[in-house]
Structures are given as structure tokens and as C-alpha cells.
Design a protein around this motif. Structure first.
Motif, PDB file in Angstrom:
ATOM      1  N   PRO A  42     120.929  21.335  47.355  1.00 18.01           N
ATOM      2  CA  PRO A  42     119.835  20.779  46.544  1.00 18.01           C
ATOM      3  C   PRO A  42     118.514  21.521  46.747  1.00 18.01           C
ATOM      4  O   PRO A  42     117.514  21.145  46.186  1.00 18.01           O
ATOM      5  N   PHE A  43     118.528  22.580  47.557  1.00 16.78           N
ATOM      6  CA  PHE A  43     117.299  23.301  47.871  1.00 16.78           C
ATOM      7  C   PHE A  43     117.166  24.581  47.062  1.00 16.78           C
ATOM      8  O   PHE A  43     118.145  25.209  46.704  1.00 16.78           O
ATOM      9  N   VAL A  44     115.921  24.961  46.814  1.00 16.75           N
ATOM     10  CA  VAL A  44     115.602  26.204  46.113  1.00 16.75           C
ATOM     11  C   VAL A  44     114.859  27.095  47.103  1.00 16.75           C
ATOM     12  O   VAL A  44     113.888  26.651  47.724  1.00 16.75           O
ATOM     13  N   PHE A  45     115.307  28.338  47.257  1.00 19.08           N
ATOM     14  CA  PHE A  45     114.716  29.242  48.237  1.00 19.08           C
ATOM     15  C   PHE A  45     113.880  30.350  47.599  1.00 19.08           C
ATOM     16  O   PHE A  45     113.102  31.001  48.279  1.00 19.08           O
ATOM     17  N   THR A  46     114.055  30.586  46.305  1.00 19.38           N
ATOM     18  CA  THR A  46     113.304  31.635  45.611  1.00 19.38           C
ATOM     19  C   THR A  46     112.764  31.093  44.295  1.00 19.38           C
ATOM     20  O   THR A  46     113.230  30.073  43.797  1.00 19.38           O
ATOM     21  N   ARG A  47     111.795  31.797  43.748  1.00 17.68           N
ATOM     22  CA  ARG A  47     111.255  31.449  42.438  1.00 17.68           C
ATOM     23  C   ARG A  47     110.866  32.742  41.730  1.00 17.68           C
ATOM     24  O   ARG A  47     110.775  33.797  42.360  1.00 17.68           O
ATOM     25  N   ARG A  48     110.637  32.660  40.443  1.00 20.20           N
ATOM     26  CA  ARG A  48     110.187  33.819  39.687  1.00 20.20           C
ATOM     27  C   ARG A  48     108.671  33.930  39.815  1.00 20.20           C
ATOM     28  O   ARG A  48     107.960  32.949  39.609  1.00 20.20           O
ATOM     29  N   GLY A  49     108.182  35.093  40.159  1.00 12.30           N
ATOM     30  CA  GLY A  49     106.753  35.296  40.359  1.00 12.30           C
ATOM     31  C   GLY A  49     105.985  35.190  39.055  1.00 12.30           C
ATOM     32  O   GLY A  49     106.461  35.568  37.994  1.00 12.30           O
ATOM     33  N   SER A  50     104.745  34.705  39.149  1.00 14.72           N
ATOM     34  CA  SER A  50     103.925  34.528  37.951  1.00 14.72           C
ATOM     35  C   SER A  50     102.833  35.590  37.847  1.00 14.72           C
ATOM     36  O   SER A  50     102.023  35.547  36.938  1.00 14.72           O
ATOM     37  N   MET A  51     102.824  36.545  38.786  1.00 19.72           N
ATOM     38  CA  MET A  51     101.779  37.561  38.774  1.00 19.72           C
ATOM     39  C   MET A  51     102.341  38.906  38.321  1.00 19.72           C
ATOM     40  O   MET A  51     103.555  39.062  38.172  1.00 19.72           O
ATOM     41  N   TYR A  52     101.435  39.856  38.095  1.00 25.50           N
ATOM     42  CA  TYR A  52     101.806  41.170  37.579  1.00 25.50           C
ATOM     43  C   TYR A  52     101.149  42.271  38.406  1.00 25.50           C
ATOM     44  O   TYR A  52     100.075  42.085  38.967  1.00 25.50           O
ATOM     45  N   TYR A  53     101.813  43.433  38.455  1.00 25.62           N
ATOM     46  CA  TYR A  53     101.247  44.637  39.057  1.00 25.62           C
ATOM     47  C   TYR A  53     100.685  45.503  37.937  1.00 25.62           C
ATOM     48  O   TYR A  53     101.304  45.639  36.885  1.00 25.62           O
ATOM     49  N   ASP A  54      99.528  46.130  38.185  1.00 26.25           N
ATOM     50  CA  ASP A  54      98.984  47.058  37.196  1.00 26.25           C
ATOM     51  C   ASP A  54      99.327  48.492  37.617  1.00 26.25           C
ATOM     52  O   ASP A  54     100.095  48.712  38.556  1.00 26.25           O
ATOM     53  N   GLU A  55      98.755  49.471  36.936  1.00 30.07           N
ATOM     54  CA  GLU A  55      99.063  50.875  37.203  1.00 30.07           C
ATOM     55  C   GLU A  55      98.648  51.308  38.608  1.00 30.07           C
ATOM     56  O   GLU A  55      99.250  52.204  39.190  1.00 30.07           O
ATOM     57  N   ASP A  56      97.613  50.669  39.159  1.00 26.15           N
ATOM     58  CA  ASP A  56      97.121  51.030  40.491  1.00 26.15           C
ATOM     59  C   ASP A  56      97.870  50.324  41.614  1.00 26.15           C
ATOM     60  O   ASP A  56      97.616  50.584  42.782  1.00 26.15           O
ATOM     61  N   GLY A  57      98.744  49.385  41.268  1.00 27.92           N
ATOM     62  CA  GLY A  57      99.468  48.632  42.284  1.00 27.92           C
ATOM     63  C   GLY A  57      98.789  47.348  42.693  1.00 27.92           C
ATOM     64  O   GLY A  57      99.202  46.700  43.649  1.00 27.92           O
TER      65      GLY A  57
END
Length: 110
Positions: A42-57
């Protein structure tokens, strides 16, 4: 209020298996009993990230670039949101496991 995704598709991983020789009504309960043998956590260990990387990292939810606009002889700085060349963060490991949204839990305070 809408139905949760896994219940709507008929995938209910948290059903408890019934007794081995119990004859029950056919249909959804029988399917839940058959699926109940593979016990899902019943546990969740990961999730989809809501942030982004740009060209500079750099990592952020949104990126803006400053542009200079001349209006009536005055220079003015304006922020413009960047949508191109952004890479999604991907899968993020959670610090503490969380309970799955489809797991039936009743929380009460005594």
C-alpha cells in the motif's frame, strides 16, 4: 467527484484474498479475489517530478528570461516565460513512503 484511475479500470491491487474453497458470486468480487494473490504494497516510494531542467542545468518549476522593452522612450524590463528546451525532472525518490491514494484507509482520532 470522480473515480480514481485504478478502480475505474478494474485494477484493484489491495483486495484481500478470500478463503480458498469459498464459493462467492461471480463478477467483480471474484476478479478481486483472483488478483488478491499477488500482494501489492500500500506504500508509494517514488513520484513523478514536477520540476524541469533548463539548458544550463538549473532546476525549477518555471523559467523566465528578462527582455528590455522600449516604450515611449523609456526602457522597461519585462519577464517572458520560457517553454522551449526544458527537460522534465523524471522519477523522484520520496524520503518517506506514502500510502497509495487507492488504499482504503479510515483515519480517526480517539
Amino acid at each position: 467527484m470522480g473515480a480514481s484511475g485504478s478502480k475505474a479500470r478494474g485494477l484493484w491491487p489491495f483486495a484481500s484474498p478470500g478463503p480458498a474453497g469459498a464459493a462467492g458470486p461471480a463478477g467483480e468480487q471474484a476478479l478481486a479475489r483472483a488478483r488478491g494473490r499477488c500482494s501489492a504494497t500500500p506504500f508509494v516510494f517514488t513520484r513523478r517530478g514536477s520540476m524541469y531542467y533548463d539548458e544550463d542545468g538549473d532546476l525549477a518549476h518555471e523559467f523566465y528570461e528578462e527582455t528590455i522593452v522600449t516604450k515611449n522612450g523609456r526602457k522597461r524590463a519585462k519577464l517572458r516565460r520560457i517553454h522551449k528546451n526544458l527537460i522534465p525532472q523524471g522519477i523522484v525518490k520520496l524520503e518517506h513512503p506514502r500510502i497509495h491514494v487507492d488504499f482504503p484507509v479510515i483515519i480517526c482520532e480517539v
